[in-house]
Each structure stands twice: as structure tokens, then as C-alpha cells.
Design a protein around this motif. Structure first.
Motif, PDB file in Angstrom:
ATOM      1  N   HIS A  97       0.841  -1.196   0.000  1.00  6.54           N
ATOM      2  CA  HIS A  97       0.000   0.000   0.000  1.00  6.54           C
ATOM      3  C   HIS A  97       0.877   1.247   0.000  1.00  6.54           C
ATOM      4  O   HIS A  97       2.092   1.170   0.144  1.00  6.54           O
ATOM      5  CB  HIS A  97      -0.929   0.008   1.218  1.00  6.54           C
ATOM      6  CG  HIS A  97      -0.201  -0.094   2.537  1.00  6.54           C
ATOM      7  ND1 HIS A  97       0.389   0.987   3.136  1.00  6.54           N
ATOM      8  CD2 HIS A  97       0.044  -1.162   3.346  1.00  6.54           C
ATOM      9  CE1 HIS A  97       0.966   0.611   4.260  1.00  6.54           C
ATOM     10  NE2 HIS A  97       0.770  -0.687   4.418  1.00  6.54           N
ATOM     11  N   LYS A  98       0.245   2.378  -0.180  1.00  6.39           N
ATOM     12  CA  LYS A  98       0.968   3.650  -0.212  1.00  6.39           C
ATOM     13  C   LYS A  98       1.552   3.965   1.165  1.00  6.39           C
ATOM     14  O   LYS A  98       0.889   3.813   2.186  1.00  6.39           O
ATOM     15  CB  LYS A  98       0.034   4.783  -0.631  1.00  6.39           C
ATOM     16  CG  LYS A  98      -0.518   4.649  -2.029  1.00  6.39           C
ATOM     17  CD  LYS A  98       0.489   5.033  -3.092  1.00  6.39           C
ATOM     18  CE  LYS A  98       0.708   6.512  -3.157  1.00  6.39           C
ATOM     19  NZ  LYS A  98       1.630   6.890  -4.269  1.00  6.39           N
ATOM     20  N   THR A 255      -0.596   7.168 -17.527  1.00  5.36           N
ATOM     21  CA  THR A 255      -1.319   7.357 -16.275  1.00  5.36           C
ATOM     22  C   THR A 255      -0.317   7.463 -15.134  1.00  5.36           C
ATOM     23  O   THR A 255       0.795   6.914 -15.206  1.00  5.36           O
ATOM     24  CB  THR A 255      -2.273   6.180 -16.004  1.00  5.36           C
ATOM     25  OG1 THR A 255      -1.506   4.969 -15.981  1.00  5.36           O
ATOM     26  CG2 THR A 255      -3.342   6.083 -17.079  1.00  5.36           C
ATOM     27  N   GLU A 256      -0.705   8.141 -14.079  1.00  6.60           N
ATOM     28  CA  GLU A 256       0.185   8.314 -12.933  1.00  6.60           C
ATOM     29  C   GLU A 256       0.478   6.960 -12.286  1.00  6.60           C
ATOM     30  O   GLU A 256      -0.394   6.091 -12.203  1.00  6.60           O
ATOM     31  CB  GLU A 256      -0.471   9.245 -11.919  1.00  6.60           C
ATOM     32  CG  GLU A 256       0.428   9.586 -10.749  1.00  6.60           C
ATOM     33  CD  GLU A 256      -0.240  10.557  -9.784  1.00  6.60           C
ATOM     34  OE1 GLU A 256       0.266  10.719  -8.664  1.00  6.60           O
ATOM     35  OE2 GLU A 256      -1.282  11.144 -10.171  1.00  6.60           O
ATOM     36  N   LEU A 257       1.717   6.772 -11.853  1.00  5.33           N
ATOM     37  CA  LEU A 257       2.081   5.529 -11.183  1.00  5.33           C
ATOM     38  C   LEU A 257       1.286   5.377  -9.882  1.00  5.33           C
ATOM     39  O   LEU A 257       1.188   6.321  -9.098  1.00  5.33           O
ATOM     40  CB  LEU A 257       3.575   5.506 -10.860  1.00  5.33           C
ATOM     41  CG  LEU A 257       4.536   5.278 -12.024  1.00  5.33           C
ATOM     42  CD1 LEU A 257       5.973   5.466 -11.555  1.00  5.33           C
ATOM     43  CD2 LEU A 257       4.353   3.895 -12.627  1.00  5.33           C
ATOM     44  N   ALA A 258       0.767   4.189  -9.667  1.00  7.27           N
ATOM     45  CA  ALA A 258       0.003   3.934  -8.438  1.00  7.27           C
ATOM     46  C   ALA A 258       0.924   3.882  -7.219  1.00  7.27           C
ATOM     47  O   ALA A 258       0.531   4.261  -6.114  1.00  7.27           O
ATOM     48  CB  ALA A 258      -0.778   2.631  -8.565  1.00  7.27           C
ATOM     49  N   TYR A 259       2.157   3.387  -7.427  1.00  9.42           N
ATOM     50  CA  TYR A 259       3.103   3.240  -6.323  1.00  9.42           C
ATOM     51  C   TYR A 259       4.477   3.719  -6.740  1.00  9.42           C
ATOM     52  O   TYR A 259       4.819   3.735  -7.920  1.00  9.42           O
ATOM     53  CB  TYR A 259       3.190   1.771  -5.883  1.00  9.42           C
ATOM     54  CG  TYR A 259       1.896   1.216  -5.337  1.00  9.42           C
ATOM     55  CD1 TYR A 259       1.565   1.368  -3.994  1.00  9.42           C
ATOM     56  CD2 TYR A 259       0.999   0.552  -6.172  1.00  9.42           C
ATOM     57  CE1 TYR A 259       0.382   0.861  -3.491  1.00  9.42           C
ATOM     58  CE2 TYR A 259      -0.190   0.037  -5.675  1.00  9.42           C
ATOM     59  CZ  TYR A 259      -0.489   0.198  -4.338  1.00  9.42           C
ATOM     60  OH  TYR A 259      -1.668  -0.301  -3.851  1.00  9.42           O
ATOM     61  N   GLN A 260       5.257   4.106  -5.748  1.00  8.92           N
ATOM     62  CA  GLN A 260       6.636   4.512  -5.955  1.00  8.92           C
ATOM     63  C   GLN A 260       7.546   3.571  -5.166  1.00  8.92           C
ATOM     64  O   GLN A 260       7.077   2.778  -4.341  1.00  8.92           O
ATOM     65  CB  GLN A 260       6.841   5.962  -5.491  1.00  8.92           C
ATOM     66  CG  GLN A 260       6.071   6.982  -6.296  1.00  8.92           C
ATOM     67  CD  GLN A 260       6.693   7.285  -7.654  1.00  8.92           C
ATOM     68  OE1 GLN A 260       7.842   6.919  -7.920  1.00  8.92           O
ATOM     69  NE2 GLN A 260       5.946   7.956  -8.524  1.00  8.92           N
ATOM     70  N   ASP A 263       7.176   3.174  -1.418  1.00  7.02           N
ATOM     71  CA  ASP A 263       6.095   2.313  -0.930  1.00  7.02           C
ATOM     72  C   ASP A 263       6.579   0.876  -0.800  1.00  7.02           C
ATOM     73  O   ASP A 263       6.251   0.175   0.163  1.00  7.02           O
ATOM     74  CB  ASP A 263       4.901   2.376  -1.893  1.00  7.02           C
ATOM     75  CG  ASP A 263       4.416   3.798  -2.113  1.00  7.02           C
ATOM     76  OD1 ASP A 263       4.334   4.553  -1.132  1.00  7.02           O
ATOM     77  OD2 ASP A 263       4.137   4.158  -3.274  1.00  7.02           O
ATOM     78  N   GLU A 367       2.734  -4.135  -9.456  1.00 10.05           N
ATOM     79  CA  GLU A 367       3.119  -2.732  -9.273  1.00 10.05           C
ATOM     80  C   GLU A 367       4.619  -2.517  -9.519  1.00 10.05           C
ATOM     81  O   GLU A 367       5.026  -1.532 -10.124  1.00 10.05           O
ATOM     82  CB  GLU A 367       2.753  -2.257  -7.857  1.00 10.05           C
ATOM     83  CG  GLU A 367       1.274  -2.046  -7.629  1.00 10.05           C
ATOM     84  CD  GLU A 367       0.531  -3.354  -7.366  1.00 10.05           C
ATOM     85  OE1 GLU A 367       1.200  -4.400  -7.218  1.00 10.05           O
ATOM     86  OE2 GLU A 367      -0.714  -3.325  -7.312  1.00 10.05           O
ATOM     87  N   LYS A 370       6.354  -1.817 -13.032  1.00  9.70           N
ATOM     88  CA  LYS A 370       6.277  -0.509 -13.695  1.00  9.70           C
ATOM     89  C   LYS A 370       7.235   0.513 -13.092  1.00  9.70           C
ATOM     90  O   LYS A 370       7.264   1.655 -13.522  1.00  9.70           O
ATOM     91  CB  LYS A 370       4.843   0.024 -13.590  1.00  9.70           C
ATOM     92  CG  LYS A 370       3.789  -0.930 -14.161  1.00  9.70           C
ATOM     93  CD  LYS A 370       2.392  -0.475 -13.800  1.00  9.70           C
ATOM     94  CE  LYS A 370       1.338  -1.484 -14.229  1.00  9.70           C
ATOM     95  NZ  LYS A 370      -0.015  -1.123 -13.761  1.00  9.70           N
TER      96      LYS A 370
END
Length: 549
Positions: A97-98, A255-260, A263, A367, A370
Motif C-alpha cells: 500500500h501507499k 497514467t500516474e504511477l500507483a506506487y513509488q 512504498d 506494481e 512498472k
């Protein structure tokens, strides 16, 4: 009937086959023998993808396959270091999760080790990740530069620095960085000299850990240099980088990355590694013996790690011979090459307990596929190349070990060192290993980005991160296996590394022809050396790397 005990992956396959056919299945029973027709074969693929959490299978299933060969194909896919979408979210990462927003984020275990190495050797470039590609027909330099700027803004890992606070290493993410692509012209210098000038040490606390340079031959053609530090960038990150470079250059929206990466690194703190740690402690419960390769120059504090490299390529005939053997023996190229490497090292060192480091990817969920970042963990594989052991038995032992290593691949190398109470008594060596082996699957082909052609690199500055840093890969264009050895030239002479590669190659061919013989019966002599022994009685070389028949 195969009476040996199935390993965990093979047992899963057996369970699936028995469920699909409503009958008992043996390890070596082929799909045709258990009457699994084409319709059921498709059902089997679906079940395998679900059981092993794969989006797709990058291999074919045939009527000749059995539980052992299917398990090997699966482990081959799992060990594939190429970035892609073939791995779904695993159970281990369901809580991904973030991370909460804060000033500092804990560095991952590999990042802490790389930080410590760079702090000790600030001028070292061993952990740089340089790449040189030739480009042709660059119509719009401004758009290419902007594409790189967008990638840096998209991935926090490329805007990350590292700081030490109260003895702990943290990531500090910058909101924006003053990134610029260096543009210059190729004058009378060789391109190799330009690349050498380009690859410079990174200050992990202050520098932008990602650099790009365009070296122009004319307005449309030239060379693209890219470099980053391994602490924020692994081999699979290049695939992510070029996918996004293509999209941004031609104007495709992202699209914006959901996670970095932060995270992911924060999530690592929540994982219970005890079961994996138990496996590795058992593997190394006996003290690890240092692999004592014969050196051309003594190891000392004055040795600088000046890397050089050599390449050895198998012929198409030899490669096909290897592939045929792998298929018959139900082995992956990874298992085959690392097992044969253990044997040749054993013959050179006259040691039987051989440890070799190997990199395993931690990109275990969708995740992470990407992201640009450092997802690689170092594992220490161990084999007992007893001279009296039958070759085929040793290969099966290493296959079993590799399967178990993959199942326990997330246990941090640094935690293992702590478990074994190993400290670096010799600052000129890595802890536990002096040889690294990687089976590469993420080589970059030529590709177009709009009208722009980027050609795969033909040279680079690959640094040895230990005494011998070895990659093996398949050159699909030439249809041949290739071995690349980067080595510490302050310890080894080039000609003796070439001897080593030639002896390894000869041993591989001997191994294929004699799988039922003892390891002691395998020859390391090339055809030319055999003739010298027979006709000229050439005595053993007295210095440098030597082999033991």
C-alpha cells in the motif's frame, strides 16, 4: 517410475495434474501418458497461471512434458530478470500500500549495503549502471530531452538521495531536480573514450543519481549515454525506462504511477522473513570456505578494482548441443551454467565446497513491474562439487538448490551475514563470495521510437563488483550462448581469464557428452591443449589461474 521426492514446485504440479485427471501421477509421467488431451492442456495452463500467480506463460506445454519439465519451465520464468507483466501480485505482497508522506524513508537492505560501499570508496564506479546506444534520425532533440525530464519527474527513485541519521540510512526524495541532458559533439575522440569520461562517481547524498548525454556525430545521428547508480536502478529498470521514453517521445499519455519505490521499501519492513531465513541458515550452517582462486598478483590493500572484461561465445552447433542436453536433462540454462561454473572453479581451486553469488529479482508483483528502482537481492548459492560425484547427480542437486533459492529469494543478504556472524575481516574482498553469476534475460534489442532508431549497445564499461563478475546470455540474433567475464585486472592477467573461459567452455562440452561420469573424469582441456599434452608434453603453467584435471 521416478522414486525421488518431489521438490515443492514439482509437488504443486503433481497436485494440479492429479486434480485435472482424477488419477495418481508420477514425476516422470508425460502428459500424453496420463491422457491429457489438447482441451485439458488449455485448462492446465489456466490452473498453472492461477497457482503460480502468473499473468501469462512464456513457455509452451507439450504432450512430452512431465511434472519435472513443467516445474523447470516455471522456475525459468520466475528467474527471468526481464521486466514484464508476467508476474501477478503474490500473497507475500497482498498488503502492499501507499506509504505515509514524511521527510525520510527507510532505505532497503541492498540500498544500505550499496551506500556503505560508496561511502568507503567514494571514487568507485563499480555500481554505476552505464549504457551506450547508437541513435539515428533524431528529428527533434528537444522532445527527447523533455521525455527524459518527464521520466525523472514520474519516478521518485530518480529524484532520491541518501542520508545517514543516527546510524541509519534513509531515502530523501526531492520534489524537483535541476536535471539537464549534456549535449556535445564527437570530435577526434573515440566514442569509447567519451563514454569513459562520462562514467563518473556519484555522490549519493547530493547528486542527481541519473545522467544522460547526447554525443552527436551530426544533427541527426550520434550516441546516447545513460548512467545511474545501482542504488536506485537495476537491470530491469532499463526496460521500464525505454518503454516510457518511447511513449513520451511519440506523445502517448501515461497514467500516474500507483506506487513509488518508497512504498515498496516501506512495505519490506512488514514482511516476516523467518521461514526464508531458516532455509538459508541451514544451507550455510557449516562454515563457508573462501573460494581461493589462484591469482596473478597478490591481494593487498593497494589493489584497485580496475575492471576489464572478455567475452566467449559458443558456436551455433555447440549452442544447439547444449539446448538439446538441457531439454533431455530437464534443466534450465541458469542451473546448467552455474553448476558447470561451480565444477570449473572446483577444478581450479582444488576445493569442493563452492559458493557463488547470484542476483535474484524482487519484482514479485504487478506494481513493481512498472517502477524504476533497485529490486535485486544477492543470494549465496552453495554446491559440493565432490570429485567422486556423478555429474548428473550434481546437476540435479544444483537444480533443487536453485528451486529452493527462488522460493526463498527475498531474504536479505545483509541479514544472512548477521545470522552467520560474518564481518569483513578482509576489506579487499566481498563477504562470503568472490564470484558473481547472472543469467541475463534483459538485453536490449534495436528498436524504433517514432522515426528515431536506437541500436543495441556494442560496448560499455561493465565493472566487476567482485573478483569475477560473470554474465551468461543467449544472443538470439546469432543463435548462440555467450559468456561475459568482468574481472579485477589488478589480480588477474587477461590471458589467464581467457584460459579460464576456454577451460570452462571445454568442460561444458565434456559434461554434455559424459553426464554419467564422475566430476573427476571431466576434461577442461581445449582441443589445442590436448594436442600439446599428447605431442609436446607441455608442463602446467606455474603462475596465474591453473586448472586441476
Amino acid at each position: 517410475m521416478n522414486l525421488r521426492t518431489a521438490n515443492p514446485i514439482e509437488q504443486k504440479i503433481l497436485n494440479i495434474l492429479e486434480k485435472c485427471t482424477n488419477q495418481r501421477v508420477d514425476l516422470d509421467e508425460s502428459l500424453s501418458a496420463i491422457s491429457l488431451n489438447e482441451d485439458k492442456l488449455e485448462d492446465l495452463k489456466v490452473v498453472i497461471k492461477e497457482e503460480f500467480i502468473l499473468n501469462n506463460l512464456n513457455f509452451d506445454l507439450t504432450q512430452e512434458d512431465d511434472a519435472v519439465s513443467i516445474a523447470n519451465k516455471i522456475i525459468g520464468q520466475l528467474m527471468n530478470r526481464k521486466s514484464g507483466s508476467d508476474v501477478k501480485k503474490t500473497k507475500l505482497h497482498q498488503s502492499f500500500h501507499k506509504a505515509e508522506e514524511k521527510e525520510f524513508y527507510m532505505a532497503s537492505s541492498p540500498q544500505k549495503r550499496l551506500y556503505a560501499i560508496q561511502r568507503t570508496m567514494p571514487e568507485d564506479t563499480s555500481y554505476n549502471m552505464p549504457l551506450c546506444m547508437r541513435y539515428r534520425n533524431l528529428e527533434n532533440e528537444k522532445i527527447l530531452v523533455e521525455a527524459f525530464e518527464k521520466i525523472i519527474q514520474r519516478h521518485e527513485s530518480l529524484r532520491t538521495n541518501f542520508v545517514e541519521l543516527d546510524g541509519e540510512i534513509y531515502q530523501k526524495i526531492r520534489e524537483r531536480v535541476d536535471f539537464k541532458v549534456d549535449v556535445q559533439y564527437l570530435d577526434n575522440e573515440k566514442i569509447e573514450e567519451k563514454l569513459e569520461e562520462f562514467v563518473q562517481p556519484f555522490n549519493l547524498t547530493e547528486d542527481i543519481l541519473f545522467r544522460v548525454s547526447l554525443v552527436k556525430e551530426n544533427q541527426k545521428d550520434g550516441y546516447l549515454f545513460i548512467d545511474s547508480h545501482h542504488i536506485v536502478f537495476d537491470g530491469a529498470s532499463y526496460a521500464v525506462l525505454f518503454d516510457e521514453l518511447r511513449d513520451f517521445y511519440v506523445g502517448n499519455p501515461k497514467t500516474e504511477l500507483a506506487y513509488q519505490f518508497k512504498d515498496y521499501s516501506e512495505h519490506l519492513k512488514t514482511i516476516d522473513y523467518e521461514k526464508q531465513g531458516s532455509y538459508w541458515r541451514k544451507v550455510h550452517e557449516e562454515p563457508v570456505e573462501v573460494v581461493d582462486l589462484p591469482l596473478d598478483s597478490p591481494r593487498s590493500a593497494d589493489n584497485s578494482n580496475v575492471s576489464q572484461s572478455i567475452t566467449s561465445e559458443f558456436s551455433v552447433f555447440e549452442t544447439n548441443k547444449i539446448k538439446t542436453y538441457l531439454q533431455e536433462a530437464k534443466l534450465t540454462p541458469y542451473v546448467f551454467f552455474i553448476a558447470s561454473l561451480m565444477i570449473i572453479v572446483s577444478k581450479y581451486t582444488r576445493q569442493e565446497d563452492i559458493v557463488i553469488a547470484s542476483s535474484f529479482s524482487g519484482r514479485k508483483n504487478e506494481e513493481t513491474q512498472k517502477m524504476i528502482g533497485m529490486f535485486v537481492n544477492t543470494l549465496i548459492l552453495r554446491g559440493n562439487a565432490d570429485a567422486d560425484k556423478v555429474v548428473k547427480s550434481f546437476l540435479l542437486e544444483i537444480r533443487e538448490h536453485a528451486l529452493n533459492a527462488q522460493s526463498n529469494s527475498e531474504y536479505p543478504y545483509e541479514d544472512l551475514l548477521s545470522d552467520l556472524k560474518i564481518s569483513n575481516l578482509d576489506p579487499n574482498r566481498n563477504m562470503l563470495y568472490d564470484i558473481m553469476f547472472t543469467m541475463q534475460n534483459n538485453t536490449l534489442p534495436d528498436f524504433h521510437i517514432g522515426e528515431l532508431l536506437l541500436e543495441s549497445p556494442e560496448f560499455g564499461t561493465i565493472e566487476a563488483k567482485c573478483d569475477l563478475d560473470i554474465d551468461a546470455y543467449e544472443n538470439e540474433e546469432q543463435e548462440s550462448f555467450v559468456i561475459h567475464i568482468a574481472y579485477n585486472s589488478s589480480l588477474f592477467k587477461k590471458e589467464n581469464i581467457e584460459y579460464f573461459a576456454e577451460h570452462w567452455r571445454a568442460l561444458i562440452l565434456s559434461l554434455i557428452d559424459n553426464p554419467d561420469k564422475k566430476i573427476s573424469d571431466l576434461t577442461c582441456l581445449s582441443e589445442e591443449e590436448k594436442k600439446k599434452v599428447i605431442y609436446e608434453f607441455n608442463p602446467d603453467r606455474q603462475s596465474g589461474l591453473e586448472y586441476s584435471q
